[in-house]
Write an enzyme that holds these catalytic residues in place. Structure first.
Site, short mmCIF file in Angstrom:
data_model
loop_
_atom_site.label_atom_id
_atom_site.label_comp_id
_atom_site.label_asym_id
_atom_site.label_seq_id
_atom_site.Cartn_x
_atom_site.Cartn_y
_atom_site.Cartn_z
N ASP A 98 60.93 150.56 36.74
CA ASP A 98 60.95 149.35 36.07
C ASP A 98 61.48 149.68 34.50
O ASP A 98 60.61 150.12 33.92
CB ASP A 98 59.91 148.47 36.16
CG ASP A 98 60.45 147.06 35.62
OD1 ASP A 98 60.40 146.17 36.34
OD2 ASP A 98 60.53 147.12 34.28
N ASN A 106 68.44 143.06 25.91
CA ASN A 106 69.36 142.02 25.96
C ASN A 106 69.10 141.09 24.92
O ASN A 106 70.19 140.81 24.36
CB ASN A 106 68.84 141.19 27.15
CG ASN A 106 69.42 141.68 28.38
OD1 ASN A 106 70.43 142.37 28.31
ND2 ASN A 106 68.84 141.59 29.55
N ASP A 115 73.65 145.78 30.15
CA ASP A 115 74.49 146.36 31.50
C ASP A 115 74.69 147.96 31.12
O ASP A 115 74.57 148.73 32.16
CB ASP A 115 75.60 145.56 31.55
CG ASP A 115 75.27 144.19 32.25
OD1 ASP A 115 74.09 143.86 32.56
OD2 ASP A 115 76.29 143.33 32.43
N GLU A 142 66.28 144.97 36.75
CA GLU A 142 66.02 146.18 35.98
C GLU A 142 64.84 147.31 36.66
O GLU A 142 64.28 147.97 36.24
CB GLU A 142 65.71 146.15 34.50
CG GLU A 142 65.00 144.76 34.05
CD GLU A 142 63.65 144.90 34.57
OE1 GLU A 142 63.21 144.48 35.44
OE2 GLU A 142 62.84 145.35 33.73
P1 GH3 Z 1 58.58 145.26 31.04
O1 GH3 Z 1 58.29 146.25 30.15
O2 GH3 Z 1 57.02 144.41 31.08
O3 GH3 Z 1 59.05 145.63 32.32
O4 GH3 Z 1 59.34 143.97 30.24
P2 GH3 Z 1 60.76 143.72 30.40
O5 GH3 Z 1 61.37 142.99 29.34
O6 GH3 Z 1 61.53 144.89 30.79
O7 GH3 Z 1 60.58 142.75 31.70
P3 GH3 Z 1 61.14 141.41 31.97
O8 GH3 Z 1 60.84 141.01 33.52
O9 GH3 Z 1 60.57 140.56 31.18
O10 GH3 Z 1 62.50 141.12 31.89
C1 GH3 Z 1 63.70 141.83 32.38
C2 GH3 Z 1 64.87 141.52 32.01
O11 GH3 Z 1 66.02 141.94 32.90
C3 GH3 Z 1 64.98 139.97 32.02
C4 GH3 Z 1 66.61 139.75 32.63
O12 GH3 Z 1 67.27 138.79 31.92
C5 GH3 Z 1 67.22 141.20 32.58
N1 GH3 Z 1 68.16 141.35 33.51
C6 GH3 Z 1 67.86 141.27 34.81
N2 GH3 Z 1 69.17 141.72 35.63
C7 GH3 Z 1 69.93 141.89 34.63
C8 GH3 Z 1 71.27 142.56 34.52
O13 GH3 Z 1 72.14 142.38 35.57
N3 GH3 Z 1 71.89 142.70 33.23
C9 GH3 Z 1 71.24 142.65 32.15
N4 GH3 Z 1 71.79 143.03 30.86
N5 GH3 Z 1 69.91 142.29 32.00
C10 GH3 Z 1 69.32 141.94 33.34
MG MG Z 2 60.95 145.96 32.61
MG MG Z 3 60.83 144.02 35.97
#
Ligand code: GH3
Ligand code: MG
Ligand code: MG
Length: 226
Positions: A98, A106, A115, A142
């Site tokens: 992860d 983002n 992305d 992610e």
């Molecule tokens: P942690 O270190 O605890 O994992 O924090 P984090 O910010 O990585 O985790 P969190 O679950 O808060 O955020 C994951 C983000 O991933 C939120 C979501 O908008 C983004 N995301 C999910 N799918 C995609 C994608 O296909 N493209 C992009 N650019 N962002 C994505």
């Molecule tokens: Mg994460």
């Molecule tokens: Mg995650």
């Protein structure tokens, strides 16, 4: 089918047995060539149909963004891998990854750069695994799962460590410049011997618990499921 039996019943029997077409004896050259030409159209049609089917299958198991296998493929294939490993008494491990603080990437640089980072992570991770048997799927936004058949827990930890350092060691080049990205990992393996009975779900849950500990203990690290 080239036939002298030209009763309707004979022709029907021939066609039902699998012939696509027939000509009567004695063959007429012009007719024969015309029939062969139409037969070629059938063959060509079948060929393009099967190529299209293969392409559809490929698309249906591929993640559109990062090009790894997708969640659907993982759900379908991981239970089979586990079943195979158990049947032959072979080891199997999986690594859950992860990206760390990915939401911030983002938020600060935009979704497009997010992305790009996802694609870069996938490319690097794929470069660190054995192409012949190991495979990787995008599990969610992610999060990625790397499936390692024929791999002990200790070897899986080494793979996870290689993917982790390959990610963290070099900044990723994106359209807004270079960004250092890290990821956290959880590793779990089938338990030894015939006593083990983990399902894909259980294995993923154990890897996820280990991943959660990697996050809690500071991220950018590999934790083994207890
Ligand atoms: P942690 O270190 O605890 O994992 O924090 P984090 O910010 O990585 O985790 P969190 O679950 O808060 O955020 C994951 C983000 O991933 C939120 C979501 O908008 C983004 N995301 C999910 N799918 C995609 C994608 O296909 N493209 C992009 N650019 N962002 C994505
Ligand atoms: Mg994460
Ligand atoms: Mg995650």
């Amino acid at each position: 089918m080239l036939t002298g039996h030209t009763d309707v019943a004979d022709l029907v029997a021939g066609l039902e047995a699998g012939a696509d077409d027939y000509i009567r004896k004695p063959a007429n050259e012009a007719e024969l060539l015309a029939r062969v030409k139409s037969g070629c159209r059938i063959v060509e049609l079948e060929r393009s149909l099967s190529a299209a089917n293969a392409r559809i299958r490929q698309l249906s198991i591929t993640d559109v963004l990062v090009g790894t296998y997708n969640r659907g493929y993982l759900d379908e294939e991981l239970p089979r891998e586990i079943e195979r490993a158990r049947r032959y008494g072979r080891p199997l491990a999986l690594v859950l990854a992860d990206l760390d603080e990915f939401k911030r990437i983002n938020d600060v640089h935009g979704h497009g750069v997010g992305d790009e980072v996802l694609k870069c992570f996938a490319r690097r991770a794929l470069g660190s695994i054995r192409q012949s048997s190991d495979w990787m799927a995008r599990y969610g936004g992610e999060e990625f799962v790397i499936v390692l058949p024929e791999t002990s827990l200790a070897d899986a930890v080494a793979v996870a460590e290689k993917v982790r350092s390959g990610c963290a060691a070099e900044p990723m080049a994106t359209s807004t410049g270079e960004h250092v990205v890290t990821a956290s990992f959880g590793v779990a393996a089938l338990s030894d011997g015939v006593g083990g009975a983990e399902t894909a779900e259980v294995l993923l849950r154990r890897a996820d618990a280990a991943l959660y500990r990697s996050k809690r203990e500071g991220r950018n690290r590999v934790t083994v499921a207890s």
